[in-house]
Each structure stands twice: as structure tokens, then as C-alpha cells.
Motif scaffolding. Structure first.
Motif, PDB file in Angstrom:
ATOM      1  N   GLY A   8       0.708  -1.148  -0.018  1.00 38.71           N
ATOM      2  CA  GLY A   8       0.035   0.208   0.069  1.00 38.71           C
ATOM      3  C   GLY A   8       0.712   1.213  -0.050  1.00 38.71           C
ATOM      4  N   VAL A  12       2.391  10.320  -2.976  1.00 36.82           N
ATOM      5  CA  VAL A  12       1.297  11.022  -2.939  1.00 36.82           C
ATOM      6  C   VAL A  12       1.602  12.511  -2.483  1.00 36.82           C
ATOM      7  N   LEU A  18      -3.353   7.498   1.738  1.00 29.85           N
ATOM      8  CA  LEU A  18      -2.882   6.250   1.433  1.00 29.85           C
ATOM      9  C   LEU A  18      -3.285   5.324   2.645  1.00 29.85           C
ATOM     10  N   VAL A 111       6.928   5.061   1.710  1.00 23.46           N
ATOM     11  CA  VAL A 111       5.682   6.136   1.704  1.00 23.46           C
ATOM     12  C   VAL A 111       6.382   7.590   1.588  1.00 23.46           C
TER      13      VAL A 111
END
Length: 115
Positions: A8, A12, A18, A111
Motif C-alpha cells: 500500500g 502521494v 494512503l 511512503v
């Protein structure tokens, strides 16, 4: 042994969202708690959020009101919903589980939040 597989992560923009997932397998019976940590470049690994087998949650001050941890017992999966992401949330996020006094870790998922 407990195996943890995260998914995942991604790129972004600031203000976006997210959802991270972590699937546990192996000796999952008896897992006491699960959680998420993160490590940014040049920094120590830090706690993000944890959840016990009874559903009690705990969050780092920096993510309160923006992140939500949840756990789906039927599939042995823990989630981290991340909203209103900030550039300072950029890090590798690691899933962890505590079983029989031992901590297990996933491989991590990146991330990246752009400004």
C-alpha cells in the motif's frame, strides 16, 4: 514464526491519503499486538501506531487525528489509514507483531509525500 507482508505504500501529494496493509501468517494464534513504525532517512525508527488484540489503540502525537490503525481478526490483517499526509510523513513504514514475547517485522513499504 510470524511472517508479515506490507503493501500500500507509494507516492502521494501533501494532503492526500494512503492505506497501508499488513498481512500476518504463520503462528498467528496468540499475537498480542500489532503496529506500525516508520524510519525516515537519517533518523531512528519511531512508533506510529499500535493496536492490541482487544482493539486498544495508541498513536504518536504527530499522527493523531490524521492516521487510524485497525485490525481485521478474520484475515489477520492490520491497516493504517493515513489522511492529510505531510512531507514529514515520508519514510519506510514497517509492520510489527508481538508474539510469545518476540517482535516480528515486515520488510517495509516506502511512503513518499511530495510538497
Amino acid at each position: 514464526q510470524v511472517q508479515l507482508v506490507e503493501s500500500g505504500g507509494g507516492l502521494v501529494q501533501a494532503g492526500g491519503s494512503l492505506r497501508l496493509s499488513c498481512a500476518a501468517s504463520g503462528r498467528i494464534f496468540g499475537i498480542i499486538g500489532m503496529g506500525w513504525f516508520r524510519q525516515a532517512p537519517g533518523k531512528q525508527r519511531e512508533l506510529v501506531a499500535t493496536i492490541t488484540s482487544r482493539g486498544t489503540t495508541n498513536y504518536a502525537d504527530s499522527v493523531k487525528a490524521r492516521f487510524t490503525i485497525s485490525r481485521e481478526t478474520a484475515t489477520n490483517t492490520v491497516y493504517l489509514q493515513m489522511n492529510n499526509l505531510k512531507p514529514e510523513d515520508t519514510a519506510v513504514y514497517y509492520c510489527t507483531a508481538n508474539h510469545a514475547g518476540m517482535d516480528y517485522w515486515g520488510q517495509g513499504t516506502q511512503v513518499t509525500v511530495s510538497s
